[in-house]
Every structure is written in structure tokens, then in C-alpha cells.
Design an enzyme around this catalytic site. Structure first.
Site, PDB file in Angstrom:
ATOM      1  N   SER A 189      57.928  51.366  41.616  1.00 56.87           N
ATOM      2  CA  SER A 189      58.060  51.025  40.200  1.00 56.87           C
ATOM      3  C   SER A 189      58.064  52.300  39.342  1.00 56.87           C
ATOM      4  O   SER A 189      58.884  53.175  39.582  1.00 56.87           O
ATOM      5  CB  SER A 189      56.942  50.061  39.820  1.00 56.87           C
ATOM      6  OG  SER A 189      57.195  49.472  38.590  1.00 56.87           O
ATOM      7  N   ASP A 341      64.223  40.918  39.962  1.00 53.36           N
ATOM      8  CA  ASP A 341      63.531  42.047  39.347  1.00 53.36           C
ATOM      9  C   ASP A 341      64.399  42.588  38.215  1.00 53.36           C
ATOM     10  O   ASP A 341      65.547  42.971  38.444  1.00 53.36           O
ATOM     11  CB  ASP A 341      63.337  43.137  40.429  1.00 53.36           C
ATOM     12  CG  ASP A 341      62.640  44.368  39.890  1.00 53.36           C
ATOM     13  OD1 ASP A 341      62.339  44.420  38.680  1.00 53.36           O
ATOM     14  OD2 ASP A 341      62.404  45.297  40.690  1.00 53.36           O
ATOM     15  N   HIS A 371      59.581  41.949  42.041  1.00 59.39           N
ATOM     16  CA  HIS A 371      59.039  43.255  41.697  1.00 59.39           C
ATOM     17  C   HIS A 371      57.536  43.323  42.017  1.00 59.39           C
ATOM     18  O   HIS A 371      56.823  42.346  41.858  1.00 59.39           O
ATOM     19  CB  HIS A 371      59.238  43.511  40.197  1.00 59.39           C
ATOM     20  CG  HIS A 371      58.908  44.909  39.790  1.00 59.39           C
ATOM     21  ND1 HIS A 371      59.800  45.936  39.916  1.00 59.39           N
ATOM     22  CD2 HIS A 371      57.768  45.461  39.313  1.00 59.39           C
ATOM     23  CE1 HIS A 371      59.233  47.058  39.512  1.00 59.39           C
ATOM     24  NE2 HIS A 371      57.996  46.804  39.139  1.00 59.39           N
TER      25      HIS A 371
END
Ligand SMILES: *[C@@H]1O[C@H](CO)[C@@H](O)[C@H](O)[C@H]1NC(C)=O
Ligand SMILES: *[C@@H]1O[C@H](CO)[C@@H](O)[C@H](O)[C@H]1NC(C)=O
Ligand SMILES: *[C@@H]1O[C@H](CO)[C@@H](O)[C@H](O)[C@H]1NC(C)=O
Length: 401
Positions: A189, A341, A371
Site C-alpha cells: 500500500s 481495490d 486491498h
């Protein structure tokens, strides 16, 4: 009585979220993800409410929750775990006990959390790093960089650079018996954002060129210019990560001024002088046909925001706006994207741009993925998907590091 009523009200909202909200069909472990998604939505709702009545800031409730699961440095039969500092920045070291005389590869781990949350001491990351160190017989260095909004851009980036430059010194590598030709940087991320930016910096610095063998980006965010990519549109409401929550949190890395996230939600946050940068993030040029579907490219609306934030046009925030010549020398790259995501297309666009200039990229795309899966391998909800993501990336490392 008041407390019971409140609990009842929250339970009703939670139940309604779980049962009634539309939910994509082909998500892996759908009910677990539904519950997790509802918990996150509730948290975001409560955070918005608390901020509105002046009780606490939006991000603080997430921060409190994410710090509930921090671990102490506990060694086990295979791995010595040490908390120390590199260049005054806290790091968690995972050192394999077996074959101590033999040189080992190293993985530098940069955690996610939208630049605002998280720690390499989070239980799920501790598990991952311990497991990686054991499985690959590798030294793992987790970086606890400073977080926004207390420490805004480029603090997190600078901390990662300092730690890595410190680690790459010959005497440090010798001390931990690291093979200097087998070093990888990895992040998930916003940790993927930092991995990409730091790798770009090192690779374009003659003193550090080719010192990093590989970079691994797990569902990374790679640009903040265009907040209306097809994946932002399709997964605006999650699951797990909504477009609004992402923008609210990630903007804190730039400023606490609310005008920025408000403009970014309308995709009208970029300054006039950024026009030339949009060619680097143009999904219409770089996204594989299959994912363009019926989406129509909208030209950016620029210059609507009065305040100007230099970070927005800085490749240390948006590694996707680096030029082709800055990208072409990048090392072996692994990118994992998940379908469900909003950040999906950042990964896709980077892959196309890297391959266009001849960088060797391995791409795994998980069609049923969401995600943040790596963070959900410890309660309250355990996702097998987290282990699947881990195993895919470790398999690549085993073959390539
Ligand atoms: C130590 O390593 C062995 C072999 O990889 C593994 O079976 C065992 O579970 C590990 N112990 C811990 C505490 O992780
Ligand atoms: C993006 O790509 C489309 C299609 O190639 C093109 O029409 C448009 O002008 C591009 N926009 C920018 C800002 O690069
Ligand atoms: C920006 O500045 C203009 C002119 O000074 C002003 O009219 C406008 O209200 C400002 N917009 C915002 C969002 O502050």
C-alpha cells in the site's frame, strides 16, 4: 441505559451494513470480507461523527485501533528479533539463527497505512517478517518511519532513505552478514509508494546505483494526480478501502487543510502547472484494454485550489510522474495488484510504463483479491487471502533474490 441504546444503535447499523450493502460477487471469503468491510465503514462513520462534534480527529480513531495490536520484540527458536535504531530511526530487525556464518539476503520492509497509520510492529507484519526471515533465511529490516499528520511529507520518505543508506554501509552489512548483492526493498500500500520512490532515488544516485537487486510492491498507491481512474470509479465504495477514506487519510501526508481532500474528491486538486505531468498517469494510454471497459477519459480540471502544495507535483509522493529516463534503470520489479481495490490501476499503469522502458516486471493480479489483505492475518477477522498474497510474493523472492 444510554450506553445500551448506543450499543443497540451501532449493532443495527452494523447489521444493516453487513446485510444490505451491495457487495461484489467474486470476492474471496465474501462473508469475512463483508464483516471486515462493515467494521471499517462503521469506524469511518464514527470517526467522521467524532470529528464533526470536535471529540477527536478523523484519523485518531483509526490510529488507536491500529495500535492495539503492536508486538514486543520476541525472539523464537529460529529468529532473533531486535528493536534498534538506524540513523536515529526505529527499526525492527529479524535475524535468522541458523547458519550464522553464511551470508544472507536482506529484505527491507516498509509498512502500509496511508502514511498516517501502522507500524512494522503490528502483529500481522511481525508474523510476515518473522516468517519471511525463516523461510528465505534472510535478514529482514522493518522501518518505523515517522507518520503524518504530525510529520508531513517528505518525513516518511526521508526516514526510509536514511535507514536504507545506513544499512547499505559495508560495515553494517558485514555486521549482520548480509550479501550486498542480494538486497530487496518491499512494501504494501503506502509502503509500496515509499518503496517505489526510494528505489527511484537510489537508482538515480551514482553512489547507490545497482545496490538494490529488486523491489516488490504489494497493491501500491503510485500517484495522487488523478483520483478518477477506472478502479477509483468501480471500487469507490470499497470493499475495505473506499475512495473517500483513502483520500481523507492520504491527504494528511500533504496537509491538514481540509480544502485539499475536498478538491481531491472532485478530482480538481492539481495546479495549472501540473498539466505536463498527466501524460505519465493517463490510464487511457497505459491501462490494459480489458480494464478500460466503458470508462471515458476525463481531462483534468486544474487550478481550482488556491493553496499550492509542492508535494503534489513531486515524484517522491507520486513515483508514477518520474520520466522514462528515470524509470529505465530500475531493478527487477515485482508488483501484486488486487481486483477489488481503488488503487488497482496505479499498479497497472506503473507496470506498463516500466515494461515500456525495458524494466523486467513480474505481475501477479488476484481477481478475487481486496486491498490490505496482508494486514488481515490476525484477528478480529482472519483472511486466507493474506497468506495467498504472502506466498505469491515469497515464491517470487525465492526465485529472484
Ligand atoms: C522454526 O522453523 C521450523 C522449520 O522451518 C518451523 O517448522 C518452525 O515452526 C519454526 N518455529 C517457529 C516458532 O516459527
Ligand atoms: C490521455 O489519453 C487520451 C487518449 O490517448 C488523449 O485523448 C488525452 O488527450 C490524454 N490526456 C492527457 C492529459 O494526456
Ligand atoms: C480562491 O481565490 C479566489 C480569488 O481570490 C476566491 O474568489 C475564491 O473564493 C477562493 N477559493 C477558495 C476555495 O478558497
Amino acid at each position: 441505559m444510554g450506553y445500551k441504546t448506543l450499543c443497540f444503535a451501532f449493532s443495527c447499523i452494523f447489521f444493516a451494513y453487513c446485510v444490505y450493502l451491495p457487495f461484489p460477487e467474486n470476492v474471496e471469503e465474501p462473508w469475512k470480507v463483508r464483516i471486515l468491510d462493515s467494521l471499517i465503514r462503521m469506524t469511518s462513520l464514527v470517526a467522521t461523527l467524532f470529528e464533526y462534534i470536535g471529540l477527536m480527529k478523523y484519523e485518531d480513531i483509526f490510529l488507536t485501533l491500529s495500535s492495539l495490536h503492536l508486538t514486543k520484540p520476541v525472539s523464537d527458536e529460529n529468529i532473533t528479533v531486535i528493536d534498534t535504531k538506524f540513523s536515529d530511526i526505529p527499526v525492527c530487525l529479524y535475524l535468522p539463527k541458523k547458519k550464522p556464518k553464511i551470508q544472507k539476503p536482506a529484505i527491507i520492509f516498509i509498512h502500509g497505512g496511508a502514511f498516517v497509520l501502522g507500524s512494522c510492529k503490528a502483529a500481522a507484519y511481525d508474523d510476515l517478517n518473522r516468517w519471511t526471515a525463516n523461510k528465505l533465511d534472510a535478514v529482514v529490516v522493518g522501518i518505523d518511519y515517522r507518520l503524518a499528520p504530525q510529520y508531513p511529507f517528505p518525513a516518511a520518505f526521508e526516514d526510509c532513505v536514511s535507514v536504507i543508506k545506513f544499512f547499505l554501509q559495508e560495515k553494517v552489512l558485514t555486521k549482520y552478514r548480509v550479501d550486498p548483492t542480494r538486497i530487496c526493498i518491499m512494501g504494501d500500500s503506502s509502503g509500496g509508494t515509499l518503496t517505489a520512490t526510494v528505489t527511484q532515488l537510489l537508482q538515480n544516485d551514482p553512489k547507490f546505483k545497482d545496490r538494490i537487486k529488486a523491489q516488490a510492491l504489494i497493491y501500491p498507491g503510485l500517484q495522487s494526480l488523478d483520483t478518477s481512474l477506472p478502479s477509483h470509479r468501480e471500487y469507490a465504495h470499497g470493499p475495505i478501502l473506499s475512495r473517500e477514506m483513502t483520500i481523507k487519510l492520504a491527504c494528511l501526508y500533504v496537509t491538514e487543510d481540509k480544502a485539499l481532500p475536498q478538491a481531491a474528491l472532485r478530482n480538481e486538486h492539481m495546479p495549472e502547472e501540473s498539466r505536463h505531468l498527466f501524460k505519465f498517469v493517463n490510464w487511457s494510454d497505459f491501462l490494459p484494454e480489458k480494464y478500460k471497459k466503458n470508462h471515458v477519459y476525463t481531462e483534468p480540471v486544474l487550478g481550482k485550489l488556491n493553496a499550492s502544495y509542492p508535494a503534489l507535483v513531486d515524484s517522491r509522493l507520486s513515483p508514477l510522474i518520474a520520466s522514462d529516463s528515470q524509470l529505465q534503470s530500475l531493478p527487477l520489479t515485482y508488483i501484486l495488484t488486487c481486483e477489488h481495490d481503488p488503487l488497482r490501476d496505479d499498479g497497472f499503469i506503473y507496470i506498463t510504463r516500466l515494461r515500456n522502458v525495458g524494466v523486467q516486471v513480474t505481475h501477479d493480479h488476484i481477481e478475487e483479491g481486496i486491498h490490505g489483505a496482508l494486514s488481515f492475518t490476525r484477528g478480529p477477522v482472519f483472511l486466507d487471502l493474506g497468506l495467498k498474497v504472502r506466498d505469491k510474493y515469497i515464491t517470487w523472492l525465492e526465485e529472484n533474490l
